[in-house]
Scaffold this active site. Structure first.
Site: not given
Ligand code: FAD
Length: 305
Positions: A173, A226, A297
Protein backbone atom coordinates in the site's frame (compact mmCIF):
# COMPACT_ATOMS: atom_id res chain seq x y z
CA UNK A 1 -18.61 32.46 -3.14
CA UNK A 2 -20.91 29.48 -3.57
CA UNK A 3 -21.54 28.19 -7.06
CA UNK A 4 -23.39 24.98 -7.62
CA UNK A 5 -23.94 25.42 -11.35
CA UNK A 6 -21.23 23.78 -13.48
CA UNK A 7 -19.07 26.34 -15.25
CA UNK A 8 -17.23 25.67 -18.49
CA UNK A 9 -14.91 28.43 -19.59
CA UNK A 10 -11.50 29.39 -20.89
CA UNK A 11 -11.41 26.69 -23.52
CA UNK A 12 -11.64 23.97 -20.91
CA UNK A 13 -14.00 21.14 -21.76
CA UNK A 14 -14.49 19.71 -18.30
CA UNK A 15 -16.64 20.83 -15.39
CA UNK A 16 -15.38 23.38 -12.92
CA UNK A 17 -17.00 24.17 -9.59
CA UNK A 18 -15.91 26.61 -6.92
CA UNK A 19 -16.40 25.96 -3.20
CA UNK A 20 -17.61 22.49 -4.07
CA UNK A 21 -18.72 19.95 -1.45
CA UNK A 22 -16.49 16.88 -1.45
CA UNK A 23 -18.61 14.55 0.71
CA UNK A 24 -20.46 13.28 -2.36
CA UNK A 25 -17.11 12.31 -3.90
CA UNK A 26 -15.92 10.17 -1.00
CA UNK A 27 -17.25 6.73 -0.11
CA UNK A 28 -17.42 7.70 3.58
CA UNK A 29 -19.72 10.53 2.50
CA UNK A 30 -17.87 13.04 4.66
CA UNK A 31 -15.59 15.97 3.95
CA UNK A 32 -15.66 19.73 3.54
CA UNK A 33 -15.35 21.76 0.39
CA UNK A 34 -12.72 22.17 -2.27
CA UNK A 35 -11.79 25.72 -3.25
CA UNK A 36 -11.95 24.52 -6.85
CA UNK A 37 -13.13 21.15 -8.12
CA UNK A 38 -12.37 20.21 -11.70
CA UNK A 39 -13.59 17.13 -13.55
CA UNK A 40 -11.56 17.08 -16.77
CA UNK A 41 -13.00 15.87 -20.05
CA UNK A 42 -9.83 13.88 -20.80
CA UNK A 43 -6.05 13.89 -20.27
CA UNK A 44 -5.32 16.85 -22.54
CA UNK A 45 -8.04 18.88 -20.87
CA UNK A 46 -6.56 18.00 -17.47
CA UNK A 47 -3.13 19.16 -18.66
CA UNK A 48 -4.62 22.43 -19.88
CA UNK A 49 -6.34 23.00 -16.55
CA UNK A 50 -3.12 22.28 -14.62
CA UNK A 51 -1.09 24.61 -16.84
CA UNK A 52 -3.62 27.39 -16.30
CA UNK A 53 -3.41 27.28 -12.51
CA UNK A 54 -1.00 29.56 -10.66
CA UNK A 55 2.12 27.54 -9.78
CA UNK A 56 1.45 28.10 -6.08
CA UNK A 57 -2.00 26.44 -6.17
CA UNK A 58 -1.81 22.93 -4.71
CA UNK A 59 -3.49 20.16 -6.68
CA UNK A 60 -5.02 17.07 -5.10
CA UNK A 61 -6.06 14.13 -7.27
CA UNK A 62 -9.21 12.28 -6.32
CA UNK A 63 -10.45 9.11 -7.95
CA UNK A 64 -13.54 7.54 -6.43
CA UNK A 65 -12.63 8.75 -2.96
CA UNK A 66 -12.66 5.20 -1.58
CA UNK A 67 -9.46 5.47 0.41
CA UNK A 68 -9.56 9.02 1.71
CA UNK A 69 -10.79 10.87 4.77
CA UNK A 70 -11.38 14.45 3.64
CA UNK A 71 -11.46 16.63 6.74
CA UNK A 72 -14.42 18.88 7.53
CA UNK A 73 -12.52 22.06 6.63
CA UNK A 74 -12.11 20.81 3.07
CA UNK A 75 -9.16 21.03 0.68
CA UNK A 76 -7.40 24.25 -0.28
CA UNK A 77 -6.40 24.75 -3.85
CA UNK A 78 -7.69 22.58 -6.68
CA UNK A 79 -9.05 19.06 -6.52
CA UNK A 80 -9.08 17.19 -9.81
CA UNK A 81 -11.77 14.56 -9.99
CA UNK A 82 -10.46 11.84 -12.24
CA UNK A 83 -13.13 9.15 -12.28
CA UNK A 84 -14.66 9.22 -15.72
CA UNK A 85 -17.19 6.64 -16.89
CA UNK A 86 -16.12 7.41 -20.48
CA UNK A 87 -12.43 6.76 -19.81
CA UNK A 88 -10.61 4.56 -22.30
CA UNK A 89 -9.75 0.88 -22.05
CA UNK A 90 -8.00 -0.95 -24.88
CA UNK A 91 -5.83 -3.93 -25.73
CA UNK A 92 -2.77 -3.21 -27.87
CA UNK A 93 0.56 -4.99 -28.39
CA UNK A 94 -0.28 -7.55 -25.74
CA UNK A 95 -0.88 -4.88 -23.09
CA UNK A 96 -4.09 -3.64 -21.52
CA UNK A 97 -4.29 0.16 -21.61
CA UNK A 98 -6.44 2.01 -19.08
CA UNK A 99 -6.97 5.71 -18.47
CA UNK A 100 -6.46 6.57 -14.79
CA UNK A 101 -10.14 7.46 -14.52
CA UNK A 102 -11.35 3.92 -15.31
CA UNK A 103 -12.96 2.19 -12.33
CA UNK A 104 -10.79 -0.73 -11.21
CA UNK A 105 -13.69 -3.25 -11.29
CA UNK A 106 -14.28 -2.26 -14.93
CA UNK A 107 -10.62 -2.97 -15.73
CA UNK A 108 -10.96 -6.36 -14.00
CA UNK A 109 -13.98 -7.32 -16.14
CA UNK A 110 -12.39 -5.96 -19.34
CA UNK A 111 -9.19 -7.92 -18.75
CA UNK A 112 -11.14 -11.09 -17.97
CA UNK A 113 -13.22 -10.73 -21.16
CA UNK A 114 -10.02 -10.35 -23.16
CA UNK A 115 -8.55 -13.59 -21.87
CA UNK A 116 -6.20 -12.12 -19.28
CA UNK A 117 -5.46 -13.67 -15.88
CA UNK A 118 -4.40 -11.84 -12.76
CA UNK A 119 -6.65 -8.76 -12.86
CA UNK A 120 -9.56 -10.43 -11.06
CA UNK A 121 -8.64 -8.99 -7.64
CA UNK A 122 -9.36 -5.47 -8.95
CA UNK A 123 -13.06 -6.37 -9.23
CA UNK A 124 -13.47 -5.91 -5.48
CA UNK A 125 -11.57 -2.63 -5.17
CA UNK A 126 -14.07 0.20 -5.66
CA UNK A 127 -11.63 2.89 -6.79
CA UNK A 128 -10.05 4.06 -10.01
CA UNK A 129 -6.98 2.80 -11.82
CA UNK A 130 -5.19 6.02 -10.76
CA UNK A 131 -6.09 5.38 -7.13
CA UNK A 132 -4.95 1.76 -7.42
CA UNK A 133 -1.59 2.98 -8.76
CA UNK A 134 -1.21 5.65 -6.04
CA UNK A 135 -2.05 3.12 -3.28
CA UNK A 136 -0.60 -0.03 -4.87
CA UNK A 137 -4.02 -1.45 -4.13
CA UNK A 138 -4.28 -5.18 -3.68
CA UNK A 139 -6.03 -8.14 -2.12
CA UNK A 140 -6.17 -11.92 -2.24
CA UNK A 141 -2.52 -12.05 -3.32
CA UNK A 142 -2.86 -9.53 -6.17
CA UNK A 143 -1.27 -6.09 -6.26
CA UNK A 144 -1.72 -3.34 -8.86
CA UNK A 145 1.95 -2.68 -9.55
CA UNK A 146 2.78 -6.36 -10.08
CA UNK A 147 1.20 -6.04 -13.53
CA UNK A 148 2.27 -2.54 -14.57
CA UNK A 149 4.42 -2.30 -17.69
CA UNK A 150 4.44 1.50 -17.72
CA UNK A 151 2.44 4.50 -16.59
CA UNK A 152 1.80 7.96 -17.92
CA UNK A 153 2.07 10.84 -15.46
CA UNK A 154 1.30 14.54 -15.50
CA UNK A 155 3.61 16.86 -13.59
CA UNK A 156 2.61 20.04 -11.76
CA UNK A 157 3.84 22.14 -14.69
CA UNK A 158 1.48 20.29 -17.01
CA UNK A 159 3.88 18.02 -18.91
CA UNK A 160 3.34 14.32 -19.52
CA UNK A 161 5.97 11.63 -18.91
CA UNK A 162 6.03 7.87 -19.37
CA UNK A 163 7.55 5.99 -16.45
CA UNK A 164 8.24 2.35 -15.64
CA UNK A 165 8.03 0.46 -12.33
CA UNK A 166 11.83 0.94 -12.03
CA UNK A 167 11.16 4.64 -11.40
CA UNK A 168 9.25 3.81 -8.20
CA UNK A 169 9.81 2.21 -4.81
CA UNK A 170 6.77 -0.02 -4.51
CA UNK A 171 5.67 -1.59 -1.25
CA UNK A 172 2.61 -2.74 0.66
CA UNK A 173 0.00 0.00 0.00
CA UNK A 174 2.87 2.35 -0.67
CA UNK A 175 4.37 3.94 -3.78
CA UNK A 176 7.06 6.62 -3.76
CA UNK A 177 9.54 7.83 -6.32
CA UNK A 178 12.73 5.77 -6.37
CA UNK A 179 14.68 8.81 -5.12
CA UNK A 180 12.53 8.79 -1.96
CA UNK A 181 10.45 11.83 -2.87
CA UNK A 182 6.67 11.73 -2.54
CA UNK A 183 4.49 11.25 -5.62
CA UNK A 184 4.11 14.79 -6.92
CA UNK A 185 2.63 13.73 -10.25
CA UNK A 186 -0.83 12.62 -11.21
CA UNK A 187 -1.18 9.22 -12.87
CA UNK A 188 -3.09 9.68 -16.10
CA UNK A 189 -2.89 6.19 -17.62
CA UNK A 190 -1.31 2.76 -17.27
CA UNK A 191 -0.38 -0.18 -19.47
CA UNK A 192 -0.70 -3.57 -17.78
CA UNK A 193 0.85 -6.89 -18.78
CA UNK A 194 -1.32 -9.79 -17.67
CA UNK A 195 -0.61 -13.46 -18.36
CA UNK A 196 -2.93 -15.27 -20.73
CA UNK A 197 -5.90 -16.79 -18.96
CA UNK A 198 -9.25 -18.34 -19.53
CA UNK A 199 -12.33 -16.12 -19.79
CA UNK A 200 -14.69 -18.45 -17.92
CA UNK A 201 -12.17 -19.06 -15.12
CA UNK A 202 -11.51 -15.34 -14.68
CA UNK A 203 -15.23 -14.53 -14.63
CA UNK A 204 -15.84 -17.31 -12.11
CA UNK A 205 -13.09 -15.94 -9.89
CA UNK A 206 -14.56 -12.44 -10.02
CA UNK A 207 -17.96 -13.80 -9.06
CA UNK A 208 -16.55 -15.79 -6.12
CA UNK A 209 -14.45 -12.88 -4.94
CA UNK A 210 -17.41 -10.49 -4.95
CA UNK A 211 -19.56 -13.01 -3.07
CA UNK A 212 -16.83 -13.32 -0.43
CA UNK A 213 -16.73 -9.54 -0.04
CA UNK A 214 -20.49 -9.20 0.28
CA UNK A 215 -20.41 -11.78 3.08
CA UNK A 216 -17.52 -10.25 5.00
CA UNK A 217 -17.63 -6.47 4.42
CA UNK A 218 -20.28 -3.87 5.36
CA UNK A 219 -20.76 -2.81 1.75
CA UNK A 220 -24.23 -1.33 2.20
CA UNK A 221 -22.95 1.35 4.62
CA UNK A 222 -20.64 4.26 3.76
CA UNK A 223 -17.05 3.11 4.45
CA UNK A 224 -13.55 3.42 3.06
CA UNK A 225 -12.41 -0.19 3.12
CA UNK A 226 -9.67 -1.21 5.51
CA UNK A 227 -8.77 1.69 7.75
CA UNK A 228 -5.42 0.27 8.92
CA UNK A 229 -2.71 -1.67 7.11
CA UNK A 230 -2.17 -5.19 8.34
CA UNK A 231 0.93 -5.31 10.56
CA UNK A 232 3.58 -7.89 9.57
CA UNK A 233 2.30 -11.41 10.29
CA UNK A 234 -1.06 -10.33 11.69
CA UNK A 235 -4.38 -8.77 10.75
CA UNK A 236 -5.55 -5.34 11.86
CA UNK A 237 -9.14 -6.63 12.02
CA UNK A 238 -8.16 -9.46 14.38
CA UNK A 239 -6.29 -7.10 16.69
CA UNK A 240 -9.13 -4.56 16.78
CA UNK A 241 -11.74 -7.24 17.41
CA UNK A 242 -9.62 -8.78 20.18
CA UNK A 243 -9.74 -5.41 21.98
CA UNK A 244 -13.55 -5.54 22.02
CA UNK A 245 -13.88 -2.57 19.73
CA UNK A 246 -16.46 -3.93 17.27
CA UNK A 247 -19.47 -1.62 17.41
CA UNK A 248 -17.58 1.10 19.31
CA UNK A 249 -18.81 4.51 18.14
CA UNK A 250 -17.81 8.15 18.31
CA UNK A 251 -20.47 10.57 17.07
CA UNK A 252 -21.85 9.12 13.86
CA UNK A 253 -18.83 6.88 13.17
CA UNK A 254 -18.75 3.24 14.26
CA UNK A 255 -16.35 0.30 14.07
CA UNK A 256 -18.18 -2.18 11.86
CA UNK A 257 -19.64 -5.24 13.59
CA UNK A 258 -19.05 -7.25 10.41
CA UNK A 259 -15.39 -6.35 9.80
CA UNK A 260 -13.45 -4.68 12.63
CA UNK A 261 -10.99 -2.95 10.28
CA UNK A 262 -13.85 -1.03 8.66
CA UNK A 263 -15.33 2.16 10.10
CA UNK A 264 -18.85 2.87 8.89
CA UNK A 265 -20.99 5.99 8.73
CA UNK A 266 -24.37 4.23 8.99
CA UNK A 267 -26.74 7.21 9.24
CA UNK A 268 -24.54 9.50 7.13
CA UNK A 269 -24.31 11.89 10.05
CA UNK A 270 -20.66 11.32 10.99
CA UNK A 271 -18.27 14.21 10.56
CA UNK A 272 -14.75 13.62 9.33
CA UNK A 273 -13.64 14.63 12.84
CA UNK A 274 -15.77 11.79 14.34
CA UNK A 275 -14.05 9.31 12.03
CA UNK A 276 -10.60 10.73 12.69
CA UNK A 277 -11.18 10.57 16.46
CA UNK A 278 -12.39 6.98 16.16
CA UNK A 279 -9.30 6.05 14.14
CA UNK A 280 -7.09 7.60 16.85
CA UNK A 281 -9.03 5.82 19.61
CA UNK A 282 -8.77 2.40 17.93
CA UNK A 283 -5.08 2.96 17.31
CA UNK A 284 -4.35 3.90 20.93
CA UNK A 285 -6.41 1.04 22.41
CA UNK A 286 -4.67 -1.53 20.18
CA UNK A 287 -1.29 0.00 21.04
CA UNK A 288 -2.02 -0.07 24.77
CA UNK A 289 -3.63 -3.53 24.81
CA UNK A 290 -1.70 -5.47 22.17
CA UNK A 291 1.48 -3.42 21.85
CA UNK A 292 1.01 -2.96 18.10
CA UNK A 293 1.00 0.44 16.45
CA UNK A 294 -1.48 0.14 13.59
CA UNK A 295 -0.65 2.40 10.67
CA UNK A 296 -3.58 3.93 8.80
CA UNK A 297 -4.11 2.83 5.22
CA UNK A 298 -6.65 5.56 4.50
CA UNK A 299 -5.20 8.92 3.51
CA UNK A 300 -6.29 11.94 5.54
CA UNK A 301 -6.61 15.00 3.30
CA UNK A 302 -7.39 18.65 3.90
CA UNK A 303 -7.96 20.92 6.86
CA UNK A 304 -9.79 20.45 10.14
CA UNK A 305 -12.78 22.72 10.66
C1 FAD B 1 -15.55 -1.45 0.27
C2 FAD B 1 -14.10 -1.16 0.01
C3 FAD B 1 -13.22 -2.20 -0.16
C4 FAD B 1 -11.86 -1.92 -0.42
N1 FAD B 1 -11.01 -2.98 -0.60
C5 FAD B 1 -9.72 -2.74 -0.87
C6 FAD B 1 -8.81 -3.83 -1.08
O1 FAD B 1 -9.17 -5.00 -1.03
N2 FAD B 1 -7.53 -3.53 -1.34
C7 FAD B 1 -7.08 -2.24 -1.41
O2 FAD B 1 -5.87 -2.03 -1.67
N3 FAD B 1 -7.90 -1.20 -1.21
C8 FAD B 1 -9.21 -1.43 -0.95
N4 FAD B 1 -10.05 -0.36 -0.73
C9 FAD B 1 -9.52 1.01 -0.74
C10 FAD B 1 -9.59 1.73 -2.09
O3 FAD B 1 -10.68 1.26 -2.85
C11 FAD B 1 -8.30 1.59 -2.90
O4 FAD B 1 -7.18 2.13 -2.22
C12 FAD B 1 -8.45 2.27 -4.26
O5 FAD B 1 -7.39 1.90 -5.09
C13 FAD B 1 -8.49 3.81 -4.15
O6 FAD B 1 -8.85 4.33 -5.42
P1 FAD B 1 -9.63 5.71 -5.53
O7 FAD B 1 -9.74 6.03 -6.96
O8 FAD B 1 -10.90 5.65 -4.76
O9 FAD B 1 -8.59 6.66 -4.82
P2 FAD B 1 -8.94 7.90 -3.86
O10 FAD B 1 -9.51 7.38 -2.58
O11 FAD B 1 -9.72 8.90 -4.60
O12 FAD B 1 -7.46 8.45 -3.58
C14 FAD B 1 -6.57 7.66 -2.79
C15 FAD B 1 -5.19 8.34 -2.83
O13 FAD B 1 -4.67 8.23 -4.15
C16 FAD B 1 -4.43 9.51 -4.71
N5 FAD B 1 -4.82 9.44 -6.12
C17 FAD B 1 -6.03 9.08 -6.62
N6 FAD B 1 -6.00 9.09 -7.96
C18 FAD B 1 -4.74 9.47 -8.32
C19 FAD B 1 -4.08 9.66 -9.56
N7 FAD B 1 -4.71 9.48 -10.74
N8 FAD B 1 -2.78 10.06 -9.55
C20 FAD B 1 -2.13 10.26 -8.37
N9 FAD B 1 -2.69 10.09 -7.17
C21 FAD B 1 -3.99 9.70 -7.15
C22 FAD B 1 -5.29 10.49 -3.90
O14 FAD B 1 -4.74 11.79 -3.88
C23 FAD B 1 -5.24 9.84 -2.52
O15 FAD B 1 -4.05 10.18 -1.84
C24 FAD B 1 -11.40 -0.59 -0.49
C25 FAD B 1 -12.30 0.45 -0.30
C26 FAD B 1 -13.64 0.19 -0.07
C27 FAD B 1 -14.60 1.33 0.09
Amino acid sequence: MMMHEPLVFGGLRGTLLRDAPLARHTTWRVGGRADVLYAPADRDDLAQFVRGLPASTPITALGLGSNVLVRDGGIRGAVVLLHNPGAALAVADGLVYADAGVASPKLARFAAMHGCAGAEFLAGIPGTVGGALAMNAGCYGGEAWRHVARVETLSRDGTFAVRTPADYAIGYRSVTRRDGSALAEVFTAAWFRFPTGDIATARGEIKALLARRIATQPLSLPNAGSVFRNPPGDYAARLIESCGLKGFAIGGARVSELHANFIVNPARRASAADIERLIAHVRSVVQATRGVDLLPEVRVLGEPQ
